[in-house]
Every structure is written in structure tokens, then in C-alpha cells.
Design a protein around this motif. Structure first.
Motif, PDB file in Angstrom:
ATOM      1  N   MET A   1       0.833  -1.210   0.000  1.00  0.00           N
ATOM      2  CA  MET A   1       0.000   0.000   0.000  1.00  0.00           C
ATOM      3  C   MET A   1       0.865   1.256   0.000  1.00  0.00           C
ATOM      4  N   ALA A   2       1.974   1.176   0.729  1.00  0.00           N
ATOM      5  CA  ALA A   2       2.870   2.337   0.822  1.00  0.00           C
ATOM      6  C   ALA A   2       3.589   2.601  -0.488  1.00  0.00           C
ATOM      7  N   THR A   3       4.152   1.559  -1.091  1.00  0.00           N
ATOM      8  CA  THR A   3       4.947   1.764  -2.314  1.00  0.00           C
ATOM      9  C   THR A   3       4.080   2.039  -3.540  1.00  0.00           C
ATOM     10  N   LYS A   4       2.880   1.458  -3.579  1.00  0.00           N
ATOM     11  CA  LYS A   4       1.994   1.670  -4.732  1.00  0.00           C
ATOM     12  C   LYS A   4       1.088   2.886  -4.557  1.00  0.00           C
ATOM     13  N   HIS A   5       1.066   3.449  -3.344  1.00  0.00           N
ATOM     14  CA  HIS A   5       0.252   4.635  -3.043  1.00  0.00           C
ATOM     15  C   HIS A   5      -1.212   4.434  -3.431  1.00  0.00           C
ATOM     16  N   THR A   6      -1.753   3.252  -3.098  1.00  0.00           N
ATOM     17  CA  THR A   6      -3.156   2.946  -3.408  1.00  0.00           C
ATOM     18  C   THR A   6      -4.111   3.687  -2.481  1.00  0.00           C
ATOM     19  N   VAL A   7      -3.628   4.049  -1.281  1.00  0.00           N
ATOM     20  CA  VAL A   7      -4.447   4.797  -0.320  1.00  0.00           C
ATOM     21  C   VAL A   7      -3.588   5.877   0.329  1.00  0.00           C
ATOM     22  N   ASP A   8      -4.260   6.747   1.074  1.00  0.00           N
ATOM     23  CA  ASP A   8      -3.561   7.840   1.757  1.00  0.00           C
ATOM     24  C   ASP A   8      -3.381   7.583   3.251  1.00  0.00           C
ATOM     25  N   LYS A   9      -4.294   6.764   3.794  1.00  0.00           N
ATOM     26  CA  LYS A   9      -4.271   6.480   5.233  1.00  0.00           C
ATOM     27  C   LYS A   9      -4.526   4.999   5.452  1.00  0.00           C
ATOM     28  N   ILE A  10      -3.859   4.451   6.478  1.00  0.00           N
ATOM     29  CA  ILE A  10      -4.161   3.087   6.902  1.00  0.00           C
ATOM     30  C   ILE A  10      -4.459   3.108   8.402  1.00  0.00           C
ATOM     31  N   VAL A  11      -5.389   2.245   8.783  1.00  0.00           N
ATOM     32  CA  VAL A  11      -5.749   2.114  10.195  1.00  0.00           C
ATOM     33  C   VAL A  11      -5.470   0.681  10.604  1.00  0.00           C
ATOM     34  N   LEU A  12      -4.675   0.513  11.648  1.00  0.00           N
ATOM     35  CA  LEU A  12      -4.366  -0.819  12.152  1.00  0.00           C
ATOM     36  C   LEU A  12      -5.216  -1.110  13.380  1.00  0.00           C
TER      37      LEU A  12
ATOM     38  N   LYS B   1       7.305   6.730   5.846  1.00  0.00           N
ATOM     39  CA  LYS B   1       8.330   7.322   4.974  1.00  0.00           C
ATOM     40  C   LYS B   1       7.807   7.554   3.559  1.00  0.00           C
ATOM     41  N   GLU B   2       6.877   6.689   3.136  1.00  0.00           N
ATOM     42  CA  GLU B   2       6.298   6.812   1.794  1.00  0.00           C
ATOM     43  C   GLU B   2       5.133   7.805   1.753  1.00  0.00           C
ATOM     44  N   GLY B   3       4.798   8.403   2.891  1.00  0.00           N
ATOM     45  CA  GLY B   3       3.793   9.452   2.913  1.00  0.00           C
ATOM     46  C   GLY B   3       2.416   9.060   3.411  1.00  0.00           C
ATOM     47  N   LEU B   4       2.225   7.817   3.807  1.00  0.00           N
ATOM     48  CA  LEU B   4       0.927   7.403   4.347  1.00  0.00           C
ATOM     49  C   LEU B   4       0.795   7.865   5.790  1.00  0.00           C
ATOM     50  N   GLN B   5      -0.423   8.213   6.178  1.00  0.00           N
ATOM     51  CA  GLN B   5      -0.704   8.474   7.582  1.00  0.00           C
ATOM     52  C   GLN B   5      -1.144   7.155   8.210  1.00  0.00           C
TER      53      GLN B   5
ATOM     54  N   GLY C   1       4.734   1.667  24.263  1.00  0.00           N
ATOM     55  CA  GLY C   1       5.226   2.975  23.834  1.00  0.00           C
ATOM     56  C   GLY C   1       5.896   2.959  22.473  1.00  0.00           C
ATOM     57  N   GLU C   2       6.596   1.874  22.172  1.00  0.00           N
ATOM     58  CA  GLU C   2       7.303   1.774  20.897  1.00  0.00           C
ATOM     59  C   GLU C   2       6.321   1.826  19.726  1.00  0.00           C
ATOM     60  N   LEU C   3       5.177   1.164  19.863  1.00  0.00           N
ATOM     61  CA  LEU C   3       4.174   1.187  18.800  1.00  0.00           C
ATOM     62  C   LEU C   3       3.533   2.570  18.699  1.00  0.00           C
ATOM     63  N   LEU C   4       3.273   3.193  19.833  1.00  0.00           N
ATOM     64  CA  LEU C   4       2.691   4.543  19.840  1.00  0.00           C
ATOM     65  C   LEU C   4       3.577   5.541  19.106  1.00  0.00           C
ATOM     66  N   GLN C   5       4.886   5.409  19.284  1.00  0.00           N
ATOM     67  CA  GLN C   5       5.838   6.340  18.664  1.00  0.00           C
ATOM     68  C   GLN C   5       5.772   6.327  17.147  1.00  0.00           C
ATOM     69  N   HIS C   6       5.387   5.199  16.566  1.00  0.00           N
ATOM     70  CA  HIS C   6       5.452   5.066  15.113  1.00  0.00           C
ATOM     71  C   HIS C   6       4.097   5.188  14.425  1.00  0.00           C
ATOM     72  N   CYS C   7       3.063   5.575  15.172  1.00  0.00           N
ATOM     73  CA  CYS C   7       1.745   5.829  14.576  1.00  0.00           C
ATOM     74  C   CYS C   7       1.467   7.330  14.648  1.00  0.00           C
ATOM     75  N   ASP C   8       0.795   7.838  13.634  1.00  0.00           N
ATOM     76  CA  ASP C   8       0.480   9.269  13.605  1.00  0.00           C
ATOM     77  C   ASP C   8      -0.649   9.625  14.567  1.00  0.00           C
ATOM     78  N   PHE C   9      -1.651   8.758  14.634  1.00  0.00           N
ATOM     79  CA  PHE C   9      -2.812   9.018  15.466  1.00  0.00           C
ATOM     80  C   PHE C   9      -3.268   7.756  16.168  1.00  0.00           C
ATOM     81  N   ILE C  10      -3.770   7.908  17.395  1.00  0.00           N
ATOM     82  CA  ILE C  10      -4.391   6.814  18.137  1.00  0.00           C
ATOM     83  C   ILE C  10      -5.877   7.139  18.212  1.00  0.00           C
ATOM     84  N   LEU C  11      -6.699   6.222  17.757  1.00  0.00           N
ATOM     85  CA  LEU C  11      -8.146   6.436  17.767  1.00  0.00           C
ATOM     86  C   LEU C  11      -8.737   5.847  19.046  1.00  0.00           C
ATOM     87  N   LYS C  12      -9.571   6.648  19.726  1.00  0.00           N
ATOM     88  CA  LYS C  12     -10.190   6.195  20.977  1.00  0.00           C
ATOM     89  C   LYS C  12     -11.687   6.464  20.925  1.00  0.00           C
TER      90      LYS C  12
END
Length: 196
Positions: free
Chosen positions: A142-153, A169-173, A185-196
Motif C-alpha cells: 500500500m505504501a509503495t503503490k500509493h493505493t491509499v492515503d491512510k491506513i488504520v491498524l 516514509k512513503e507518505g501514508l498516515q 510505547g514503541e508502537l505509539l511512537q510510530h503511529c500518527d494518530f491513536i483512535l479512541k
């Protein structure tokens, strides 16, 4: 500006958290409801900056174990006759039929017996194979092909940090929806947003 969103659900994590929060096994409608809730939360974070549109939901899981094995006392157990076998298969088949859902299956293998930490009895040790790899490869694609702008895990462990870093790094949020679970904490550091 319209932005496309993919939701990636770790099925094992989702089912366990759902059972802990609701005291019953999820239904197919619960997965649809989860996706709708996530989209509402993203829109709250985004405000009027962009128009967020759900592109696809990826659901990663394994079929239930359905083979016959012997327990530690020599008793034969046929897992295909267990009630959870048909329940899980029906659930997975239902998820596969949902619109804009992609089912990504790994394999579940039996790795012997282990001691239950709560009651010290032996219980089967099942391991998922291929699920995390598909999860990570899909993020990278998804990141390299830029099929979407955002991903939610929808996940709870830090196994996906390397592909998350690549996606950013490829520009996805990258959003994380931990279902009220503790997040390292390590996972939190590498996500742009946490949904609650």
C-alpha cells in the motif's frame, strides 16, 4: 481533498478483545460496525481538512484447527467436532462476503501441549503462520503503490513497526485503533494518530 482509507484488522486480536469487552464471540455485523466506528473517528481527527473515504477493509486470520490429535492422557480429540470450529468458520465465511472486505488467511498449526498459567492444566499450543507476514507485506505494498492515503491498524502488538515506518516514509498516515487495549510505547511512537 478526498483521501482513501484502508483498515487492516488483526482478526485474532479483534476477536479476543471483542470477547473481553462484550463477553461473547463477535458476529459479522460487529466487524462492519467496527469499520463504521473507525471511519467516524478518523473524520473527527481530520475535521474539514479532507474527505475520508473507506477504500477497503483487510481482515487477517486463520481458519480454526480441525484435525484430530491425542491429548497428554492419550484421549483422541477431534477439533472439527468442537462447537468453536463451526462458529469460527461461519464467522470467517461471513466476513469474506462483506462488501469492500478482503480476507487474508494464514494457517493454524498444532505445536504440542503447554501448561495453562491459570489452572496449571495442559492445553493445546496453536500457532498462526503467515498472518503477520501478509499483514506486513500488504502495508508495504500500500505504501509503495500509493493505493491509499491512510491506513488504520486494529492490532495490539509491535510486530508491525518495520512496515509502519516504511509506510510513513512513503507518505501514508498511520492510525492505530487498539480497542481500549494497552499499547506499548514503541508502537505509539510510530503511529500518527491513536483512535479512541
Amino acid at each position: 481533498m478526498v483521501t482513501k482509507v484502508n483498515i487492516l484488522i488483526d482478526g485474532g486480536f479483534f476477536i479476543e478483545r471483542f470477547k473481553q469487552l462484550n463477553n461473547h464471540f463477535p458476529k459479522v455485523e460487529d466487524v462492519e460496525r467496527l469499520s463504521a466506528t473507525i471511519m467516524k473517528l478518523i473524520k473527527l481527527k481530520t475535521g474539514d481538512d479532507t474527505k475520508d473515504v473507506l477504500f477497503r477493509v483487510f481482515f487477517y486470520d486463520c481458519r480454526p484447527f480441525g484435525k484430530t490429535i491425542k491429548d497428554s492422557s492419550g484421549k483422541i480429540i477431534d477439533y472439527s467436532k468442537q462447537p468453536q470450529f463451526s462458529k469460527k468458520n461461519k464467522f470467517i465465511d461471513g466476513v469474506a462476503k462483506l462488501e469492500r472486505f478482503a480476507l487474508r488467511l494464514g494457517d493454524l498449526s498444532f505445536n504440542g501441549w503447554k501448561q495453562d498459567k491459570h489452572n496449571l492444566k495442559l492445553k493445546p499450543d496453536f500457532k498462526q503462520k503467515g498472518v503477520d507476514m501478509k499483514f506486513g507485506l500488504d502495508i508495504a505494498s500500500m505504501a509503495t503503490k500509493h493505493t491509499v492515503d491512510k491506513i488504520v491498524l486494529v492490532a495490539g502488538d509491535s510486530d508491525f513497526i518495520a512496515p509502519i515506518k516504511m509506510a510513513r516514509k512513503e507518505g501514508l498516515q498511520v492510525y492505530l485503533y487498539p480497542m481500549d487495549n494497552y499499547v506499548k510505547g514503541e508502537l505509539l511512537q510510530h503511529c500518527d494518530f491513536i483512535l479512541k
